[in-house]
Motif scaffolding. Structure first.
Motif, short mmCIF file in Angstrom:
data_model
loop_
_atom_site.label_atom_id
_atom_site.label_comp_id
_atom_site.label_asym_id
_atom_site.label_seq_id
_atom_site.Cartn_x
_atom_site.Cartn_y
_atom_site.Cartn_z
N THR A 1 -4.35 27.09 -10.32
CA THR A 1 -4.36 28.04 -9.36
C THR A 1 -5.50 29.07 -9.10
N LEU A 2 -5.97 29.73 -7.94
CA LEU A 2 -6.99 30.36 -7.70
C LEU A 2 -7.03 31.74 -8.75
N ARG A 3 -5.66 32.11 -9.06
CA ARG A 3 -5.74 33.32 -9.90
C ARG A 3 -6.46 33.10 -11.27
N ILE A 4 -6.22 31.76 -11.77
CA ILE A 4 -6.63 31.39 -13.00
C ILE A 4 -8.12 31.20 -13.00
N GLU A 5 -8.46 30.54 -12.04
CA GLU A 5 -9.86 30.31 -11.59
C GLU A 5 -10.78 31.54 -11.67
N LYS A 6 -10.20 32.54 -10.74
CA LYS A 6 -11.12 33.90 -10.75
C LYS A 6 -11.13 34.47 -12.08
N ALA A 7 -10.11 34.27 -12.91
CA ALA A 7 -10.02 35.06 -14.35
C ALA A 7 -10.91 34.32 -15.25
N THR A 8 -11.15 32.95 -15.20
CA THR A 8 -11.99 32.34 -16.24
C THR A 8 -13.03 31.35 -15.70
N ASN A 9 -13.36 30.92 -14.36
CA ASN A 9 -14.19 30.22 -14.03
C ASN A 9 -15.64 31.20 -13.88
N LEU B 1 -8.85 33.07 -0.60
CA LEU B 1 -7.52 32.60 -0.39
C LEU B 1 -6.46 33.29 -1.20
N PRO B 2 -5.38 33.25 -0.93
CA PRO B 2 -4.29 33.96 -1.81
C PRO B 2 -4.45 33.48 -3.42
N ASP B 3 -4.33 34.58 -4.12
CA ASP B 3 -4.35 34.30 -5.48
C ASP B 3 -3.48 33.00 -6.09
N GLU B 4 -2.20 32.91 -5.50
CA GLU B 4 -1.26 31.78 -5.83
C GLU B 4 -1.51 30.66 -5.48
N ALA B 5 -2.53 30.51 -4.55
CA ALA B 5 -2.99 29.02 -4.02
C ALA B 5 -3.11 28.08 -5.03
N THR B 6 -2.73 27.06 -4.65
CA THR B 6 -2.85 25.93 -5.75
C THR B 6 -3.95 24.93 -5.12
N LEU B 7 -4.92 24.73 -6.10
CA LEU B 7 -6.34 24.09 -5.71
C LEU B 7 -6.31 22.82 -6.14
N TYR B 8 -6.43 21.85 -5.40
CA TYR B 8 -6.68 20.33 -5.86
C TYR B 8 -8.03 19.95 -5.80
#
Length: 254
Positions: free
Chosen positions: A211-219, A160-167
Motif C-alpha cells: 500500500t502507498l500508506r506503508i511506503e510513505k511511512a517506511t520507504n 495517490l490515495p494512501d490506501e492505493a495498492t501498488l504493484y
C-alpha cells in the motif's frame, strides 16, 4: 471489479495479468517472460487482449512480439518501447486514459528510471502498476533521468490515495530493507516491516503488492525530506535529499 493475477518470472520479476470479467478483456502489464505469461493466462482461462508496457527495458517489453504473435493483442506503451525494435500499436503519455473493458486506467509520466517510464492507475480500483519507478522500500535506479525528474515522478505516485495498492515489477524488498534501515534507523515502523519482510521471504511469499500508506511511512526514498538532518542536508531541497539517498543506495553493498 478487476481480477489481478500476479506470478513470479525470470529471476526476480513479477508478471501481472489484469482481467475484466464483464468483457473478458485481459491485459498483461509488461512482458518479462512471454512463455510464462501465456502459460499463466491459459491456466486462468483468460485470453490476452492487451499488452501495457511501462518502459522499454527488455525485461518489461522483450516479450511483446511473441505475445502479440500468439494472441493478436494490442500493444500500448510509451514511445520509447520502439528502442527494442517494435513500436507500440498505441503510444500513450501523461493524462491519457485507456480502457480494459469498461475499466479506465490513467497514465502517469514517471520518468527517471528511463526517460519515458509510465505508470497505469485504475482510480476506481485504487490500484496502480508502477513498473520500476517505485519499489517496495525502494525506487528504480536512475539509468536515464535526473534526481529532480525522479523526485517529481515519485511525488505523483505519492499523491495517490494512501490506501492505493501498488504493484511494482520486482522482488527487491528484502535487499531494499537492508539498505533502508541504514539511513532511517530510528523508524520503528521500518524496523517492524523489515522483520515482517524477512518472515515472508523465508516462507517463500511475495512482498508485492504494497500500500502507498506503508511506503510513505517506511520507504526512505519517499521519506527523504524527513531524513535531511541525518543526511547532513538541513536546508537542502527535497530532491537533493532524495539524490543523496539514491547515491547511498547505489553504493550500498549489503
Amino acid at each position: 471489479m478487476l481480477q489481478i493475477h500476479q506470478f513470479p518470472c525470470l529471476s526476480d520479476n513479477y508478471g501481472f495479468l489484469v482481467h475484466d470479467p464483464a468483457s473478458g478483456a485481459t491485459a498483461t502489464i509488461d512482458t518479462p517472460d512471454a512463455d510464462e505469461i501465456l502459460r499463466q493466462a491459459a491456466v486462468k482461462g483468460w485470453r490476452i487482449t492487451d499488452v501495457w508496457n511501462t518502459h522499454w527495458h527488455p525485461d518489461h517489453a522483450g516479450g511483446n512480439a511473441a505475445i502479440k504473435a500468439a494472441t493478436g493483442a494490442l500493444v500500448t506503451g510509451p514511445a520509447e518501447v520502439e528502442r527494442i525494435g517494435a513500436a507500440p500499436d498505441r503510444v500513450v503519455a501523461e493524462n491519457d486514459v485507456i480502457k480494459l473493458g469498461a475499466a479506465e486506467a490513467r497514465v502517469l509520466d514517471v520518468g527517471g528510471h528511463t526517460l519515458g517510464h509510465i505508470a497505469y492507475v485504475f482510480d476506481s480500483e485504487d490500484v496502480a502498476f508502477v513498473g520500476d519507478a517505485l519499489f517496495a522500500l525502494g525506487c528504480g535506479r536512475l539509468f536515464e533521468g535526473t534526481p529532480q525528474q525522479m523526485w517529481t515522478s515519485l511525488q505523483k505516485i505519492a499523491a495517490l490515495p494512501d490506501e492505493a495498492t501498488l504493484y511494482c515489477a520486482h522482488e527487491y524488498t528484502q535487499s531494499n530493507a537492508r539498505f533502508a534501515v541504514t539511513v532511517d534507523s530510528g523508524n520503528a515502523a521500518l524496523a517492524a516491516r523489515a522483520a515482517e519482510i524477512d518472515q515472508l521471504r523465508a516462507a517463500g511469499k511475495p512482498t508485492v503488492p504494497m500500500t502507498l500508506r506503508i511506503e510513505k511511512a517506511t520507504n526512505p526514498f519517499l521519506r527523504a525530506p524527513a531524513l535531511k538532518p541525518s543526511l547532513g542536508l538541513e536546508g537542502a531541497a527535497d530532491w537533493e535529499a532524495f539524490a543523496e539517498v539514491r547515491r547511498r543506495k547505489d553504493a550500498f553493498k549489503g
